[in-house]
Design an enzyme around this catalytic site. Structure first.
Site, PDB file in Angstrom:
ATOM      1  CG  ASN A   9      10.992  -4.446 -14.216  1.00  0.00           C
ATOM      2  OD1 ASN A   9      11.798  -5.189 -13.710  1.00  0.00           O
ATOM      3  ND2 ASN A   9      10.036  -4.919 -15.191  1.00  0.00           N
ATOM      4  CD1 TRP A  10      14.181   0.655 -11.292  1.00  0.00           C
ATOM      5  CD2 TRP A  10      16.132   0.084  -9.829  1.00  0.00           C
ATOM      6  NE1 TRP A  10      14.155   1.378 -10.046  1.00  0.00           N
ATOM      7  CE2 TRP A  10      15.264   1.213  -9.327  1.00  0.00           C
ATOM      8  CE3 TRP A  10      17.119  -0.438  -9.266  1.00  0.00           C
ATOM      9  CZ2 TRP A  10      15.601   2.021  -8.210  1.00  0.00           C
ATOM     10  CZ3 TRP A  10      17.431   0.445  -7.867  1.00  0.00           C
ATOM     11  CH2 TRP A  10      16.763   1.587  -7.446  1.00  0.00           C
ATOM     12  CE  LYS A  11      11.769  -4.067 -18.188  1.00  0.00           C
ATOM     13  NZ  LYS A  11      11.353  -4.160 -19.777  1.00  0.00           N
ATOM     14  CG  HIS A  94       8.117  -8.337 -17.044  1.00  0.00           C
ATOM     15  ND1 HIS A  94       8.863  -8.557 -18.384  1.00  0.00           N
ATOM     16  CD2 HIS A  94       8.060  -7.179 -16.893  1.00  0.00           C
ATOM     17  CE1 HIS A  94       8.967  -7.428 -19.092  1.00  0.00           C
ATOM     18  NE2 HIS A  94       8.418  -6.441 -17.973  1.00  0.00           N
ATOM     19  CD  GLU A  96      11.948  -7.915 -20.400  1.00  0.00           C
ATOM     20  OE1 GLU A  96      12.278  -7.737 -19.289  1.00  0.00           O
ATOM     21  OE2 GLU A  96      11.503  -6.766 -20.836  1.00  0.00           O
ATOM     22  CD  GLU A 166       4.898  -4.353 -18.270  1.00  0.00           C
ATOM     23  OE1 GLU A 166       5.253  -3.340 -17.833  1.00  0.00           O
ATOM     24  OE2 GLU A 166       5.455  -5.315 -18.599  1.00  0.00           O
ATOM     25  N   GLY A 172      10.021  -1.429 -24.408  1.00  0.00           N
ATOM     26  CA  GLY A 172      11.396  -1.163 -24.734  1.00  0.00           C
ATOM     27  C   GLY A 172      11.728  -0.764 -26.124  1.00  0.00           C
ATOM     28  CB  SER A 212       7.584   3.116 -24.742  1.00  0.00           C
ATOM     29  OG  SER A 212       8.457   1.960 -25.350  1.00  0.00           O
ATOM     30  N   GLY A 233       9.729   0.601 -17.294  1.00  0.00           N
ATOM     31  CA  GLY A 233      11.247  -0.088 -17.696  1.00  0.00           C
ATOM     32  C   GLY A 233      12.214   0.887 -17.452  1.00  0.00           C
ATOM     33  N   GLY A 234      12.926   1.227 -18.858  1.00  0.00           N
ATOM     34  CA  GLY A 234      13.976   2.193 -19.016  1.00  0.00           C
ATOM     35  C   GLY A 234      13.868   3.449 -18.257  1.00  0.00           C
TER      36      GLY A 234
END
Ligand code: 13P
Length: 251
Positions: A9-11, A94, A96, A166, A172, A212, A233-234
């Site tokens: 997930n590149w956000k 998600h 967020e 998640e 993150g 993470s 993510g990251g």
């Protein structure tokens, strides 16, 4: 054995040019992998990345979709627009979206049903916040998100649903759930699905872990019996990290 599903997930990262060059590198480096692979770039890069991954073993995901098919919905992107770019999986619920943009279970459920009826697969994200975890209500929170997110979804449609656990406090932050703690929640989710649907459906359900995930912790997470993949993510933003993560999903 459930096939592992490794997703990025590149956000809100990468321009069209950056996304396309990176997707090309992933196509070149991940060609022979046995895991199911998906990348979800930002909306603006979907068409270009869709053209890049077309015909490869990498699926194109969207990070959200509108709960309506068309009309006066300023700022929203519809499923037909996403499908035109090559999208066949949508990430919904998600944390967020839930916590920053205040999406309710009811809204998430509308999107889940619409995406399924439009022929897209769904990754339904669930997970507790740090304070909910401290209060010991993780299972209660996850149960509500799963039950309400899947309201009205048939057992047949559930075959095209993946659940991503998640924990919000692990996203993150560099803190991740221990593989055993994560696995325990995955077991809880699988039991819940067995109760709502049936044990056969629950056994087939792919449950990803997210929060993470890094090259250094992915192997031990994937070694847990009920962890069937990762939503990253990251560490999905560079080949240096995402390639070994996908490789950890090899069968
Ligand atoms: P991080 O891997 O950056 O913690 O993000 C997880 C996530 O939110 C994936 O959807």
């Amino acid at each position: 054995m459930r096939r592992k599903f490794m997703a990025g997930n590149w956000k809100m990262h990468k321009t069209i040019a950056e996304a396309t060059a990176y997707a090309r590198e992933l196509v070149d480096r991940l060609g022979g992998e046995s895991a199911r692979i998906m990348i979800a770039p930002p909306f603006t890069a979907l068409a270009a990345v869709g053209a890049t991954v077309k015909g490869s073993n990498i699926q194109l995901g969207a990070q959200n979709c509108a709960p309506e098919l068309s009309g006066a919905h300023t700022g929203e992107v519809s499923l037909s627009m996403l499908k035109e770019c090559g999208v066949n999986v949508v990430i919904l619920g998600h944390s967020e979206r839930r916590h920053v943009y205040l999406e309710t279970d009811e809204l998430v459920n509308r999107k889940v049903k619409l995406a399924l009826s439009e022929g897209c697969d769904v990754i339904l994200c669930v997970g507790e916040t740090e304070s909910e975890r401290d209060k010991g209500v993780t299972e209660k929170v996850v149960k509500q998100q799963v039950k309400e997110g899947l309201q009205g979804v048939s057992a047949e449609e559930l075959k095209r649903v993946v659940i991503a656990y998640e924990p919000v406090w692990a996203i993150g932050t560099g803190k991740n759930a221990t593989p055993q703690d994560a696995n325990a929640v995955h077991v809880f989710i699988r039991r819940l699905i067995a109760e709502i649907y049936d044990p056969g459906v629950a056994e087939r359900l792919v449950i990803q872990y997210g929060g993470s995930v890094k090259p250094g912790n992915v192997k031990e997470l994937m070694a847990e019996e009920n962890i069937d993949g990762a939503l990253v993510g990251g560490a999905s933003l560079s080949a240096e990290q995402f390639v070994p993560i996908v490789q950890a999903g090899r069968s």
